[in-house]
Design an enzyme around this catalytic site. Structure first.
Site, PDB file in Angstrom:
ATOM      1  N   ASN A   3      13.896   0.064  10.729  1.00  0.00           N
ATOM      2  CA  ASN A   3      13.508   0.621  12.031  1.00  0.00           C
ATOM      3  C   ASN A   3      14.348   0.065  13.175  1.00  0.00           C
ATOM      4  O   ASN A   3      14.591   0.745  14.180  1.00  0.00           O
ATOM      5  CB  ASN A   3      12.029   0.341  12.305  1.00  0.00           C
ATOM      6  CG  ASN A   3      11.116   1.141  11.401  1.00  0.00           C
ATOM      7  OD1 ASN A   3      11.519   2.147  10.814  1.00  0.00           O
ATOM      8  ND2 ASN A   3       9.870   0.709  11.271  1.00  0.00           N
ATOM      9  N   CYS A  12       5.645  -0.422   4.638  1.00  0.00           N
ATOM     10  CA  CYS A  12       6.834   0.428   4.745  1.00  0.00           C
ATOM     11  C   CYS A  12       8.106  -0.406   4.806  1.00  0.00           C
ATOM     12  O   CYS A  12       9.209   0.148   4.794  1.00  0.00           O
ATOM     13  CB  CYS A  12       6.740   1.331   5.967  1.00  0.00           C
ATOM     14  SG  CYS A  12       6.840   0.436   7.537  1.00  0.00           S
ATOM     15  N   HIS A  13       7.981  -1.736   4.875  1.00  0.00           N
ATOM     16  CA  HIS A  13       9.126  -2.652   4.924  1.00  0.00           C
ATOM     17  C   HIS A  13      10.054  -2.318   6.095  1.00  0.00           C
ATOM     18  O   HIS A  13      11.261  -2.559   6.021  1.00  0.00           O
ATOM     19  CB  HIS A  13       9.891  -2.625   3.602  1.00  0.00           C
ATOM     20  CG  HIS A  13       9.011  -2.623   2.400  1.00  0.00           C
ATOM     21  ND1 HIS A  13       8.144  -3.657   2.126  1.00  0.00           N
ATOM     22  CD2 HIS A  13       8.805  -1.690   1.432  1.00  0.00           C
ATOM     23  CE1 HIS A  13       7.461  -3.364   1.026  1.00  0.00           C
ATOM     24  NE2 HIS A  13       7.838  -2.188   0.599  1.00  0.00           N
ATOM     25  N   CYS A  14       9.473  -1.774   7.160  1.00  0.00           N
ATOM     26  CA  CYS A  14      10.233  -1.355   8.344  1.00  0.00           C
ATOM     27  C   CYS A  14      11.289  -0.309   8.000  1.00  0.00           C
ATOM     28  O   CYS A  14      12.255  -0.127   8.752  1.00  0.00           O
ATOM     29  CB  CYS A  14      10.890  -2.557   9.042  1.00  0.00           C
ATOM     30  SG  CYS A  14       9.703  -3.742   9.697  1.00  0.00           S
ATOM     31  N   ALA A  15      11.105   0.384   6.869  1.00  0.00           N
ATOM     32  CA  ALA A  15      11.980   1.497   6.490  1.00  0.00           C
ATOM     33  C   ALA A  15      11.132   2.762   6.460  1.00  0.00           C
ATOM     34  O   ALA A  15      11.045   3.471   5.466  1.00  0.00           O
ATOM     35  CB  ALA A  15      12.616   1.237   5.131  1.00  0.00           C
TER      36      ALA A  15
END
Length: 472
Positions: free
Chosen positions: A127, A408-411
């Site tokens: 992100n 979401c692992h910042c993805a």
């Protein structure tokens, strides 16, 4: 020891010695959330305690303490420059994180964007390498009456590989900047940055200095932690990474930028050390020399020193240069020692990752995202199990003493692109101090979580995590 390809990997005895340098084995933790943050060695805390005895501010005093602290701080920039093969410390700036480093590029370039320009990034980004550009194009520049597009390149849903043809179709003569991850923190993909560089260079975009080609920014947070990063070979204009993914404490990110860009770009933040000594007047302000032009205010002095020393300690831990010790010195770091150290880390973590993929893929209903077994990837495995919440899986792992991550692992873009609902997966990830046993215990814990989910639905955390024994 060496593998069949001649790459040196860590033997059991070496791993045993490495793990004595960390606190987590004493608490019997199985640390497999290293893509988020690694564990710092105990020696770094001892170093910080010793440095604190003569702790002073940098560039702000004539005392012996201030002079020595300044020397250590500035030498840290030289260590970091050598580690990524940067020409000099003048190309570096210190930030709080990779996120802040990328934001600094956005704010420093903001005034240069022209109406009709565009930024190209990808659907596999963290992100932090998408949201700043989204904000620039959708929220900030429209307030100044400028229209700038943010374009997103696709990736292959099966292999996780970046669609280079689609990327190339999005880049044109109005593409000011191409942004690309060096290693996905969800898919594990390591895009071919040489091909991305070639696409950016061929855009024909006219820069303010008259040269042509789009700028390239690489988010190297995951790549830096698991392989050698050479900015000269990559020819990136900007490259950002953080040290907490490679043994250092939290709070230090680095932005590399080509010196020609550093000289022409305005600062990200203003005040303090970025001002030339005594050069503030009612009608003008002169900025400090590089790299301090991008060092506003009092920096994270101890964090920078600890981060650079963590790199030196890593060389010592993996025996990359057995003829000497680099930790706690300011000696010019040998590039070949860096090569050897990161080759060893990459081989070891890569072996563990493939072992994890083999074990996890054998579990019925489990799907691993990204490059297939045997393909190069960052040392992480993100997966979902049909009929099971990734959050329930992660909680079940925790109940068995295995530390993973669900989310979401910042993805977020990549999860949405794959149609994952909710936008989440479970992830295990590895680094230099992990063992085969860590991998096997993590795989076994997933298998038990899938086979008997009710057993862990209300399970408390593992005893060792809930009530750890005091450290010796």
């Amino acid at each position: 020891m060496s593998d069949a390809q001649g790459v040196r990997t860590l033997a059991a005895r070496e791993l045993e010695l490495i793990r004595t340098e960390f606190a987590f084995p004493l608490r019997e933790r199985i640390v497999t959330n290293n893509a988020a943050s690694t564990q710092p060695p105990l020696a770094l805390f001892a170093l910080l305690r010793d440095v604190s005895e003569t702790y002073e501010n940098v560039h702000r005093g004539q005392s012996d303490a201030s002079i020595r602290t300044t020397e250590m701080f500035e030498a840290s920039f030289d260590t970091i420059a050598t580690w990524i093969n940067a020409p000099s410390r003048r190309t570096l700036s210190m930030h709080r994180s990779t996120t802040e480093a990328i934001n600094s590029v956005m704010y420093s370039l903001m005034a240069d964007f022209r109406d009709g320009d565009n930024v190209v990034t990808t659907l596999m980004e963290h992100n932090s390498n998408y949201v700043p550009w989204h904000a620039l194009c959708r929220e900030i520049l429209p307030r100044f009456g400028r229209s700038v597009q943010c374009r997103l390149a696709r990736f292959d849903h099966e292999t996780g590989e970046l669609d280079l043809a689609h990327l190339a179709s999005l880049v044109d003569e109005r593409t000011k900047l191409v942004c690309c991850t060096g290693g996905s923190n969800f898919l594990g993909t390591k895009p071919p940055l040489d091909a991305v560089r070639a696409i950016a260079s061929a855009s024909g975009y006219r820069r303010p200095d008259g040269t042509r080609g789009s700028l390239l920014l690489v988010d190297a947070a995951q790549r830096f932690a698991s392989s050698r990063v050479d900015v000269e070979a990559l020819d990136a204009d900007f490259l950002a990474f953080s040290f907490h993914k490679l043994l250092a404490p939290f709070g230090v990110g680095i932005l590399y930028a080509k010196e020609s860009l550093r000289e022409s770009m305005p600062p990200f933040l203003y005040g303090g050390d970025m001002i030339a000594e005594g050069q503030v007047y009612p009608d003008r302000v002169e900025y400090n020399e590089l790299p301090w032009k991008f060092s506003a205010g009092t920096p994270n002095i101890l964090g920078v020193i600890a981060s650079a020393q963590a790199l030196r300690l890593l060389v010592d831990l993996v025996g990359a240069d057995p003829g000497r010790a680099w930790f706690r010195t300011d000696d010019a770091l040998a590039p070949e020692a860096v090569d050897e150290a990161m080759s060893t880390v990459a081989a070891h973590a890569g072996f563990l990752t493939q072992r994890a993929m083999e074990g996890l893929s054998a579990i019925d209903g489990l799907h691993v995202y990204g490059p297939p077994l045997g393909a190069e990837r960052t040392p992480l495995v993100a997966f979902n199990v049909r009929g099971h919440s990734p959050f329930d899986i992660a909680r079940a792992l925790n109940a068995q003493g295995v530390e993973s991550r669900a989310g979401c692992h910042c993805a977020t873009l990549a999860h949405h692109e794959l149609g994952i609902e909710p936008a989440a997966s479970c992830r295990v990830s590895f680094t230099v101090y992990n063992t085969r046993e860590d991998v096997d215990l993590a795989v076994a814990a997933v298998r038990r979580a899938v086979a008997s989910p009710e057993a862990f639905r209300q399970a408390p955390p593992a005893d060792v995590l809930r009530d750890p024994a005091p450290l010796a």
